[in-house]
Design an enzyme around this catalytic site. Structure first.
Site, PDB file in Angstrom:
ATOM      1  N   LYS A  55       0.845  -1.199   0.000  1.00  0.00           N
ATOM      2  CA  LYS A  55       0.000   0.000   0.000  1.00  0.00           C
ATOM      3  C   LYS A  55       0.879   1.247   0.000  1.00  0.00           C
ATOM      4  O   LYS A  55       2.099   1.158   0.233  1.00  0.00           O
ATOM      5  CB  LYS A  55      -0.903  -0.018   1.230  1.00  0.00           C
ATOM      6  CG  LYS A  55      -0.143   0.042   2.558  1.00  0.00           C
ATOM      7  CD  LYS A  55      -1.055  -0.208   3.753  1.00  0.00           C
ATOM      8  CE  LYS A  55      -0.278  -0.141   5.055  1.00  0.00           C
ATOM      9  NZ  LYS A  55      -1.128  -0.526   6.207  1.00  0.00           N
ATOM     10  N   HIS A 185      -6.263  -7.146  12.447  1.00  0.00           N
ATOM     11  CA  HIS A 185      -5.027  -6.368  12.518  1.00  0.00           C
ATOM     12  C   HIS A 185      -4.730  -6.091  13.985  1.00  0.00           C
ATOM     13  O   HIS A 185      -5.633  -5.769  14.757  1.00  0.00           O
ATOM     14  CB  HIS A 185      -5.213  -5.071  11.732  1.00  0.00           C
ATOM     15  CG  HIS A 185      -3.940  -4.385  11.351  1.00  0.00           C
ATOM     16  ND1 HIS A 185      -2.806  -5.054  10.937  1.00  0.00           N
ATOM     17  CD2 HIS A 185      -3.620  -3.069  11.294  1.00  0.00           C
ATOM     18  CE1 HIS A 185      -1.850  -4.169  10.647  1.00  0.00           C
ATOM     19  NE2 HIS A 185      -2.317  -2.963  10.865  1.00  0.00           N
ATOM     20  N   ARG A 241       1.286 -10.757   7.144  1.00  0.00           N
ATOM     21  CA  ARG A 241       1.081  -9.570   6.295  1.00  0.00           C
ATOM     22  C   ARG A 241       2.100  -8.481   6.619  1.00  0.00           C
ATOM     23  O   ARG A 241       1.747  -7.418   7.110  1.00  0.00           O
ATOM     24  CB  ARG A 241      -0.318  -8.975   6.541  1.00  0.00           C
ATOM     25  CG  ARG A 241      -1.479  -9.691   5.921  1.00  0.00           C
ATOM     26  CD  ARG A 241      -2.736  -8.820   5.950  1.00  0.00           C
ATOM     27  NE  ARG A 241      -2.893  -8.057   7.165  1.00  0.00           N
ATOM     28  CZ  ARG A 241      -3.533  -8.491   8.253  1.00  0.00           C
ATOM     29  NH1 ARG A 241      -4.113  -9.663   8.263  1.00  0.00           N
ATOM     30  NH2 ARG A 241      -3.598  -7.720   9.317  1.00  0.00           N
ATOM     31  N   CYS A 330      13.959  23.875   3.742  1.00  0.00           N
ATOM     32  CA  CYS A 330      13.051  24.618   2.863  1.00  0.00           C
ATOM     33  C   CYS A 330      12.210  23.644   2.045  1.00  0.00           C
ATOM     34  O   CYS A 330      12.347  22.434   2.164  1.00  0.00           O
ATOM     35  CB  CYS A 330      13.846  25.531   1.939  1.00  0.00           C
ATOM     36  SG  CYS A 330      15.003  26.601   2.818  1.00  0.00           S
ATOM     37  N   ASP A 332      12.399  23.057  -1.110  1.00  0.00           N
ATOM     38  CA  ASP A 332      13.130  22.382  -2.185  1.00  0.00           C
ATOM     39  C   ASP A 332      14.577  22.077  -1.861  1.00  0.00           C
ATOM     40  O   ASP A 332      15.245  21.412  -2.628  1.00  0.00           O
ATOM     41  CB  ASP A 332      13.168  23.277  -3.439  1.00  0.00           C
ATOM     42  CG  ASP A 332      11.862  23.984  -3.656  1.00  0.00           C
ATOM     43  OD1 ASP A 332      10.859  23.278  -3.827  1.00  0.00           O
ATOM     44  OD2 ASP A 332      11.842  25.232  -3.633  1.00  0.00           O
TER      45      ASP A 332
HETATM   46  C1  PLP Z   1      -0.347  -1.608   6.823  1.00  0.00           C
HETATM   47  C2  PLP Z   1      -0.946  -2.898   7.201  1.00  0.00           C
HETATM   48  C3  PLP Z   1      -0.142  -4.051   7.365  1.00  0.00           C
HETATM   49  C4  PLP Z   1       1.362  -3.987   7.379  1.00  0.00           C
HETATM   50  O1  PLP Z   1       1.790  -3.472   8.613  1.00  0.00           O
HETATM   51  P1  PLP Z   1       3.353  -3.376   8.972  1.00  0.00           P
HETATM   52  O2  PLP Z   1       3.371  -2.902  10.372  1.00  0.00           O
HETATM   53  O3  PLP Z   1       3.935  -2.383   8.021  1.00  0.00           O
HETATM   54  O4  PLP Z   1       3.918  -4.716   8.790  1.00  0.00           O
HETATM   55  C5  PLP Z   1      -0.770  -5.253   7.577  1.00  0.00           C
HETATM   56  N1  PLP Z   1      -2.119  -5.344   7.651  1.00  0.00           N
HETATM   57  C6  PLP Z   1      -2.916  -4.262   7.537  1.00  0.00           C
HETATM   58  C7  PLP Z   1      -4.384  -4.417   7.663  1.00  0.00           C
HETATM   59  C8  PLP Z   1      -2.365  -3.004   7.330  1.00  0.00           C
HETATM   60  O5  PLP Z   1      -3.157  -1.928   7.226  1.00  0.00           O
END
Ligand code: PLP
Length: 415
Positions: A55, A185, A241, A330, A332
Site C-alpha cells: 500500500k 489487525h 502480512r 526549505c 526544495d
Molecule cells: C499496513 C498494514 C499491514 C502492514 O503493517 P506493517 O506494520 O507495516 O507490517 C498489515 N495489515 C494491515 C491491515 C495493514 O493496514
C-alpha cells in the site's frame, strides 16, 4: 572526494529508472535484493507464507517493482489498502492474489471483482455491496472477512458479528461469494508479549469457528503484521502480512532482525560556496556561522519528504564523512555545513540523506527518532519530484537465488 562513476562495475546496475523524474538530482535508490532478503527473513521467522503489503505505493518505494521483487523472493500474495492500488498492480500485469481492505461508498467493487481482487469486508453494508456487484456481473466474488478483534479501526464490529455472519452464510449458500480468508489487525504487534496479541488471535479463531459452524469457513487466516511476523510465529496461522519489514524498516525500535533498508535517498550537491563568520543561513537565520566556513546546497526539501521539523538536526553523508544540515529545511533545498576546509566536497558530489546505515550513515529510522515519528511515515512520504531507481546490490547471499525481475522499464507505474 570523488563522485561515483555510474559506469563503475562495482556499483549496482540500475535495473529500472522511472522515465521522467521531475528532479533527477534527487534519487531514491531502491535495492530489490534488499527487498528479497527481507522477504526471506520474514518467511524464516514466521514459518508462514507472506502477503507483501505494498500500500501507499509500496511505502514510498514503488508498489509495482517491490511487488515483483517480493513475489520472486517467495511472497505468495499482495496486500493493499484501497481498490485503486490493487487495480494499478493488475494494470501493471501482476496476477498474484491481491487483497484490498479499505473501502468507501463509491468504490468500484464491480471493477475490483472483475479484476480478481479479493475484497476484505468490514461490515454488512460492504458485504451487501459486494453481493450486488457480484450479482450484476453474474459471478462469484472472492472475499476476505476483516474482523475487528480489538484495534477498533476497520473490521466487522463485535456487536454486528452475528448479523454479518448470518448474511455471509446465506451469500455462501447461494454461491454469490467464496470466503478466501479471515483477517484482523493487531493493535500492539510491536509489543510482542502484550497479552492483547494472543487475545486478538483468540477472538479471530472464535469468529472462524462460528463461520465454520455456519458453513462459511475461510480457506486461510492471517493477522500478523511485521513485528508479529518476526516475533510471534505462534500467531501466524496460514499467512503473515508484513509491510515495513519488507522495506527493511524498523518494526520494533531497538530490535535487530537482520533486515536491510531498501531505500537510499541521495541528492547531488548543487552548490558549494564560502560563508563568512556571523552570517545567518536559510529562512529566519536560525543558524549563524561562528567562523568562516563552506556550505553546500542539496536539492531536497520538505516537498520531497524531508521533515521541516527536523531543521538543524539532520546529518548528511558525503563520501565517508557526515556533515550537519544547518538552518531551516526549505521546500526544495537544504544547506549543509562543510566546515572551514570544505571537507573536500565538490558540486556534483552525491550526498546521502539516508540509506542502509550499514556503514554508519543516517537512516530513515534516525530521521524518525529526530522528529518523533516512525520510519513508516518518513519512507511513505518520500516521493514528489524524486527519481526512483531500482538496483540489485547482491545483498541476498543468504536468500534464495532470484532471477533479475525487471527486464524492461515500466513507464507510468509511478502514481
Ligand atoms: C499496513 C498494514 C499491514 C502492514 O503493517 P506493517 O506494520 O507495516 O507490517 C498489515 N495489515 C494491515 C491491515 C495493514 O493496514
Amino acid at each position: 572526494m570523488t563522485t561515483p562513476d555510474p559506469d563503475d562495475p562495482a556499483l549496482p546496475t540500475p535495473v529500472q529508472t522511472d522515465p521522467v523524474p521531475t528532479n533527477p538530482a534527487l534519487t531514491a535508490t531502491v535495492d530489490l535484493d534488499a527487498i528479497a532478503h527481507n522477504v526471506s527473513v520474514v518467511r524464516a521467522a514466521s514459518g508462514a507464507d507472506v502477503i507483501a503489503v505494498v500500500k501507499a505505493d509500496g511505502y514510498g518505494h514503488g508498489a509495482v517493482p517491490v511487488a515483483r521483487a517480493a513475489l520472486e523472493a517467495g511472497a505468495t500474495e499482495l496486500g493493499v489498502a484501497v481498490i485503486g492500488e490493487a487495480l494499478a498492480l493488475r494494470a501493471a500485469g501482476l496476477d498474484a492474489p491481491i487483497t484490498a481492505w479499505l473501502h468507501t461508498n463509491d468504490d468500484d467493487f464491480g471493477g475490483a471483482i472483475a479484476a480478481g481482487v479479493d475484497l476484505a469486508v468490514s461490515s454488512r453494508r460492504q458485504l451487501g455491496r459486494v453481493l450486488d456487484a457480484a450479482r450484476a456481473l453474474g459471478t462469484t466474488a472472492t472475499i476476505s472477512v476483516k474482523v475487528d478483534t480489538g484495534l477498533n479501526r476497520s473490521g466487522v464490529a463485535a456487536d454486528e458479528w452475528s448479523d454479518f455472519a448470518a448474511d455471509l452464510a446465506a451469500a455462501v449458500a447461494e454461491e454469490a461469494v467464496t470466503v478466501r480468508a479471515m483477517m484482523c489487525h493487531l493493535a500492539r504487534g510491536d509489543e510482542p508479549e502484550h497479552p492483547l496479541n494472543s487475545e486478538q488471535a483468540r477472538r479471530l479463531d472464535t469468529a472462524r469457528a462460528d463461520l465454520v459452524r455456519r458453513g462459511a469457513g475461510p480457506e486461510v487466516m492471517h493477522l500478523a503484521n511485521s513485528p508479529a511476523a518476526l516475533t510471534r510465529p505462534d500467531l501466524a496461522r496460514d499467512l503473515v502480512r508484513p509491510g515495513i519489514a519488507i522495506y527493511g524498516g524498523v518494526p520494533i525500535p531497538g530490535r535487530d532482525f537482520g533486515l536491510i533498508p531498501a531505500m537510499t535517498l541521495s541528492g547531488e550537491v548543487a552548490l558549494v560556496k564560502r560563508l563568512p563568520a556571523g552570517q545567518g543561513v536559510s529562512y529566519s537565520h536560525t543558524w549563524v556561522s561562528e567562523r568562516d566556513t563552506m556550505i553546500a546546497v542539496v536539492p531536497a526539501g520538505y516537498a520531497d519528504g524531508v521533515p521541516r521539523t527536523a531543521s538543524g538536526r539532520l546529518r548528511v553523508r558525503i563520501g565517508d564523512r557526515d556533515f550537519p544540515q544547518i538552518g531551516r529545511i526549505c521546500m526544495d533545498q537544504i544547506v549543509i555545513d562543510l566546515g572551514a576546509d570544505g571537507g573536500g566536497v565538490r558540486e556534483g558530489d552525491r550526498a546521502e540523506l539516508f540509506g542502509t546505515g550499514l556503514t554508519g550513515g543516517p537512516t530513515a529510522q534516525e530521521w524518525a527518532e529526530t522528529v518523533g515519528t516512525i520510519d513508516y511515515e518518513i519512507l511513505s512520504r518520500i516521493g514528489g519530484r524524486t527519481a526512483r531507481t531500482y538496483v540489485r546490490s547482491g545483498h541476498t547471499a543468504d536468500a534464495p537465488q532470484v532471477p533479475d525481475p525487471v527486464g524492461e522499464p515500466q513507464v507510468g507505474e509511478r502514481r
